[in-house]
Write a protein that holds these residues in place. Structure first.
Motif, PDB file in Angstrom:
ATOM      1  N   SER A   4       0.839  -1.198   0.000  1.00 49.95           N
ATOM      2  CA  SER A   4       0.000   0.000   0.000  1.00 49.95           C
ATOM      3  C   SER A   4       0.875   1.250   0.000  1.00 49.95           C
ATOM      4  CB  SER A   4      -0.906   0.013   1.230  1.00 49.95           C
ATOM      5  OG  SER A   4      -0.138   0.270   2.395  1.00 49.95           O
ATOM      6  N   ALA A   5       0.243   2.372  -0.345  1.00 49.20           N
ATOM      7  CA  ALA A   5       0.975   3.650  -0.334  1.00 49.20           C
ATOM      8  C   ALA A   5       1.511   3.930   1.068  1.00 49.20           C
ATOM      9  CB  ALA A   5       0.059   4.774  -0.796  1.00 49.20           C
ATOM     10  N   THR A   6       0.727   3.587   2.088  1.00 50.94           N
ATOM     11  CA  THR A   6       1.169   3.807   3.467  1.00 50.94           C
ATOM     12  C   THR A   6       2.403   2.962   3.780  1.00 50.94           C
ATOM     13  OG1 THR A   6      -1.085   4.300   4.155  1.00 50.94           O
ATOM     14  CG2 THR A   6       0.454   3.692   5.892  1.00 50.94           C
ATOM     15  N   GLU A   7       2.398   1.701   3.342  1.00 50.05           N
ATOM     16  CA  GLU A   7       3.562   0.840   3.579  1.00 50.05           C
ATOM     17  C   GLU A   7       4.794   1.393   2.872  1.00 50.05           C
ATOM     18  OE1 GLU A   7       1.773  -2.774   2.189  1.00 50.05           O
ATOM     19  OE2 GLU A   7       1.543  -3.555   4.215  1.00 50.05           O
ATOM     20  N   ASN A   8       4.624   1.841   1.621  1.00 48.77           N
ATOM     21  CA  ASN A   8       5.755   2.417   0.887  1.00 48.77           C
ATOM     22  C   ASN A   8       6.286   3.662   1.597  1.00 48.77           C
ATOM     23  OD1 ASN A   8       5.927   0.550  -1.184  1.00 48.77           O
ATOM     24  ND2 ASN A   8       4.462   1.644  -2.471  1.00 48.77           N
ATOM     25  N   LEU A   9       5.382   4.555   2.034  1.00 47.25           N
ATOM     26  CA  LEU A   9       5.812   5.768   2.727  1.00 47.25           C
ATOM     27  C   LEU A   9       6.431   5.427   4.080  1.00 47.25           C
ATOM     28  CD1 LEU A   9       2.991   8.327   1.859  1.00 47.25           C
ATOM     29  CD2 LEU A   9       5.351   8.310   1.036  1.00 47.25           C
ATOM     30  N   SER A  10       5.898   4.409   4.753  1.00 44.31           N
ATOM     31  CA  SER A  10       6.488   3.988   6.030  1.00 44.31           C
ATOM     32  C   SER A  10       7.901   3.477   5.823  1.00 44.31           C
ATOM     33  CB  SER A  10       5.626   2.910   6.693  1.00 44.31           C
ATOM     34  OG  SER A  10       4.409   3.455   7.132  1.00 44.31           O
ATOM     35  N   ASP A  11       8.099   2.663   4.783  1.00 48.21           N
ATOM     36  CA  ASP A  11       9.439   2.159   4.480  1.00 48.21           C
ATOM     37  C   ASP A  11      10.393   3.311   4.171  1.00 48.21           C
ATOM     38  OD1 ASP A  11       8.646  -0.469   4.850  1.00 48.21           O
ATOM     39  OD2 ASP A  11       8.404  -0.882   2.696  1.00 48.21           O
ATOM     40  N   LEU A  12       9.930   4.272   3.381  1.00 53.34           N
ATOM     41  CA  LEU A  12      10.758   5.436   3.054  1.00 53.34           C
ATOM     42  C   LEU A  12      11.008   6.291   4.295  1.00 53.34           C
ATOM     43  CD1 LEU A  12       9.252   6.450  -0.402  1.00 53.34           C
ATOM     44  CD2 LEU A  12      11.560   5.573   0.047  1.00 53.34           C
ATOM     45  N   GLY A  13       9.999   6.402   5.142  1.00 49.05           N
ATOM     46  CA  GLY A  13      10.161   7.160   6.390  1.00 49.05           C
ATOM     47  C   GLY A  13      11.231   6.545   7.274  1.00 49.05           C
ATOM     48  N   ARG A  14      11.198   5.220   7.396  1.00 45.60           N
ATOM     49  CA  ARG A  14      12.236   4.541   8.185  1.00 45.60           C
ATOM     50  C   ARG A  14      13.607   4.723   7.540  1.00 45.60           C
ATOM     51  NH1 ARG A  14       7.973   1.140   9.207  1.00 45.60           N
ATOM     52  NH2 ARG A  14       8.305  -0.172   7.396  1.00 45.60           N
ATOM     53  N   ALA A  15      13.655   4.639   6.231  1.00 45.59           N
ATOM     54  CA  ALA A  15      14.933   4.785   5.531  1.00 45.59           C
ATOM     55  C   ALA A  15      15.505   6.191   5.708  1.00 45.59           C
ATOM     56  CB  ALA A  15      14.770   4.458   4.041  1.00 45.59           C
ATOM     57  N   ILE A  16      14.645   7.207   5.613  1.00 47.99           N
ATOM     58  CA  ILE A  16      15.151   8.582   5.782  1.00 47.99           C
ATOM     59  C   ILE A  16      15.529   8.828   7.233  1.00 47.99           C
ATOM     60  CG2 ILE A  16      12.974   9.864   6.163  1.00 47.99           C
ATOM     61  CD1 ILE A  16      14.203  12.008   4.239  1.00 47.99           C
ATOM     62  N   SER A  17      14.791   8.229   8.170  1.00 44.48           N
ATOM     63  CA  SER A  17      15.138   8.354   9.584  1.00 44.48           C
ATOM     64  C   SER A  17      16.508   7.743   9.846  1.00 44.48           C
ATOM     65  CB  SER A  17      14.072   7.670  10.441  1.00 44.48           C
ATOM     66  OG  SER A  17      14.447   7.671  11.793  1.00 44.48           O
ATOM     67  N   ASP A  18      16.732   6.525   9.326  1.00 45.20           N
ATOM     68  CA  ASP A  18      18.028   5.865   9.489  1.00 45.20           C
ATOM     69  C   ASP A  18      19.151   6.689   8.863  1.00 45.20           C
ATOM     70  OD1 ASP A  18      16.642   3.783  10.701  1.00 45.20           O
ATOM     71  OD2 ASP A  18      16.794   2.428   8.976  1.00 45.20           O
ATOM     72  N   ALA A  19      18.924   7.157   7.643  1.00 43.64           N
ATOM     73  CA  ALA A  19      19.950   7.941   6.941  1.00 43.64           C
ATOM     74  C   ALA A  19      20.244   9.238   7.698  1.00 43.64           C
ATOM     75  CB  ALA A  19      19.503   8.246   5.510  1.00 43.64           C
ATOM     76  N   THR A  20      19.208   9.859   8.252  1.00 42.21           N
ATOM     77  CA  THR A  20      19.375  11.109   9.002  1.00 42.21           C
ATOM     78  C   THR A  20      20.205  10.883  10.253  1.00 42.21           C
ATOM     79  OG1 THR A  20      17.288  11.972   8.145  1.00 42.21           O
ATOM     80  CG2 THR A  20      18.138  12.995  10.141  1.00 42.21           C
ATOM     81  N   ILE A  21      19.859   9.836  11.004  1.00 44.95           N
ATOM     82  CA  ILE A  21      20.604   9.541  12.232  1.00 44.95           C
ATOM     83  C   ILE A  21      22.064   9.249  11.913  1.00 44.95           C
ATOM     84  CG2 ILE A  21      20.907   7.803  14.054  1.00 44.95           C
ATOM     85  CD1 ILE A  21      17.813   7.695  14.192  1.00 44.95           C
ATOM     86  N   LEU A  22      22.297   8.410  10.906  1.00 44.09           N
ATOM     87  CA  LEU A  22      23.669   8.057  10.555  1.00 44.09           C
ATOM     88  C   LEU A  22      24.461   9.269  10.072  1.00 44.09           C
ATOM     89  CD1 LEU A  22      22.988   4.620   8.839  1.00 44.09           C
ATOM     90  CD2 LEU A  22      23.955   5.018  11.124  1.00 44.09           C
ATOM     91  N   MET A  23      23.810  10.142   9.294  1.00 43.40           N
ATOM     92  CA  MET A  23      24.484  11.349   8.814  1.00 43.40           C
ATOM     93  C   MET A  23      24.844  12.264   9.986  1.00 43.40           C
ATOM     94  SD  MET A  23      23.147  14.471   6.407  1.00 43.40           S
ATOM     95  CE  MET A  23      21.998  14.970   7.682  1.00 43.40           C
ATOM     96  N   HIS A  24      23.883  12.476  10.902  1.00 40.69           N
ATOM     97  CA  HIS A  24      24.155  13.365  12.033  1.00 40.69           C
ATOM     98  C   HIS A  24      25.205  12.779  12.976  1.00 40.69           C
ATOM     99  CE1 HIS A  24      21.594  16.736  11.205  1.00 40.69           C
ATOM    100  NE2 HIS A  24      20.664  15.897  10.806  1.00 40.69           N
ATOM    101  N   GLU A  25      25.235  11.466  13.110  1.00 32.91           N
ATOM    102  CA  GLU A  25      26.293  10.832  13.898  1.00 32.91           C
ATOM    103  C   GLU A  25      27.654  11.102  13.242  1.00 32.91           C
ATOM    104  OE1 GLU A  25      26.596   9.138  16.761  1.00 32.91           O
ATOM    105  OE2 GLU A  25      24.473   9.126  17.282  1.00 32.91           O
ATOM    106  N   ALA A  26      27.715  10.986  11.925  1.00 36.26           N
ATOM    107  CA  ALA A  26      28.980  11.221  11.214  1.00 36.26           C
ATOM    108  C   ALA A  26      29.405  12.686  11.331  1.00 36.26           C
ATOM    109  CB  ALA A  26      28.837  10.811   9.742  1.00 36.26           C
ATOM    110  N   ILE A  27      28.447  13.596  11.177  1.00 32.96           N
ATOM    111  CA  ILE A  27      28.755  15.031  11.325  1.00 32.96           C
ATOM    112  C   ILE A  27      29.262  15.296  12.737  1.00 32.96           C
ATOM    113  CG2 ILE A  27      27.733  17.348  11.455  1.00 32.96           C
ATOM    114  CD1 ILE A  27      25.850  16.455   9.134  1.00 32.96           C
ATOM    115  N   ALA A  28      28.583  14.735  13.720  1.00 35.90           N
ATOM    116  CA  ALA A  28      28.980  14.933  15.116  1.00 35.90           C
ATOM    117  C   ALA A  28      30.389  14.409  15.365  1.00 35.90           C
ATOM    118  CB  ALA A  28      27.982  14.246  16.042  1.00 35.90           C
ATOM    119  N   ARG A  29      30.658  13.194  14.893  1.00 36.16           N
ATOM    120  CA  ARG A  29      31.996  12.610  15.084  1.00 36.16           C
ATOM    121  C   ARG A  29      33.072  13.484  14.444  1.00 36.16           C
ATOM    122  NH1 ARG A  29      29.399   7.923  14.107  1.00 36.16           N
ATOM    123  NH2 ARG A  29      30.057   7.857  11.939  1.00 36.16           N
ATOM    124  N   SER A  30      32.758  14.020  13.253  1.00 32.86           N
ATOM    125  CA  SER A  30      33.761  14.864  12.579  1.00 32.86           C
ATOM    126  C   SER A  30      34.030  16.144  13.371  1.00 32.86           C
ATOM    127  CB  SER A  30      33.312  15.199  11.148  1.00 32.86           C
ATOM    128  OG  SER A  30      32.270  16.149  11.147  1.00 32.86           O
TER     129      SER A  30
END
Length: 153
Positions: A4-30
């Motif tokens: 469903s559209a909701t499942e697709n958006l949920s998957d993308l939401g989780r993916a962007i959340s993961d990418a955001t956390i990992l990016m901010h962790e990398a920025i913080a470490r730098s």
């Protein structure tokens, strides 16, 4: 069967959340910080001077955890504790905007340029639609976070 559209958006939401956390962790470490310290410094920068109690309420962290985080940021001279001019019983946590800007400017400049390039590929109508979705998503997450923090106290 198609998801469903909701499942697709949920998957993308989780993916962007993961990418955001990992990016901010990398920025913080730098910058020599933890991801948590980086994000809470960001809150202090955006929301202005806050008391430790306000930070605790906002984040759901215990006052002890907030104090330890403030100590770490103060040691790096990224924040300072200042007496409130209107109520000297209050201690405000004030961000050192110039030092924070200098510390994060290289990453922020590059990231801003990439996002601007991406946004330029959308029409004004598409941007308004995306912005509306993001605002509504933020509201849902803030409400959910507030409820969880209140329940866990």
């Amino acid at each position: 069967m198609e998801p469903s559209a909701t499942e697709n958006l949920s998957d993308l939401g989780r993916a962007i959340s993961d990418a955001t956390i990992l990016m901010h962790e990398a920025i913080a470490r730098s910058a020599g910080l933890t991801g948590v310290d980086h994000k809470y410094l960001s809150l202090i920068l955006r929301q202005g001077p806050l008391t430790a109690g306000e930070l605790s309420s906002l984040t759901g962290l215990t006052t002890g955890a907030v104090t330890a985080m403030i100590d770490r940021l103060e040691e790096r001279k990224l924040v300072s504790r200042q007496l409130d001019k209107t109520d000297r019983r209050k201690v405000l946590i004030v961000a050192n905007k110039a030092k924070a800007k200098k510390l994060f400017e290289p990453s922020n400049t590059r990231l801003k340029a990439e996002v601007e390039k991406l946004v330029s590929t959308y029409s004004k109508k598409e941007i308004a639609l995306i912005a509306g979705y993001l605002r509504a998503s933020i509201n849902i997450m803030q409400t959910f976070t507030h409820e969880l923090n209140k329940k866990n106290k």
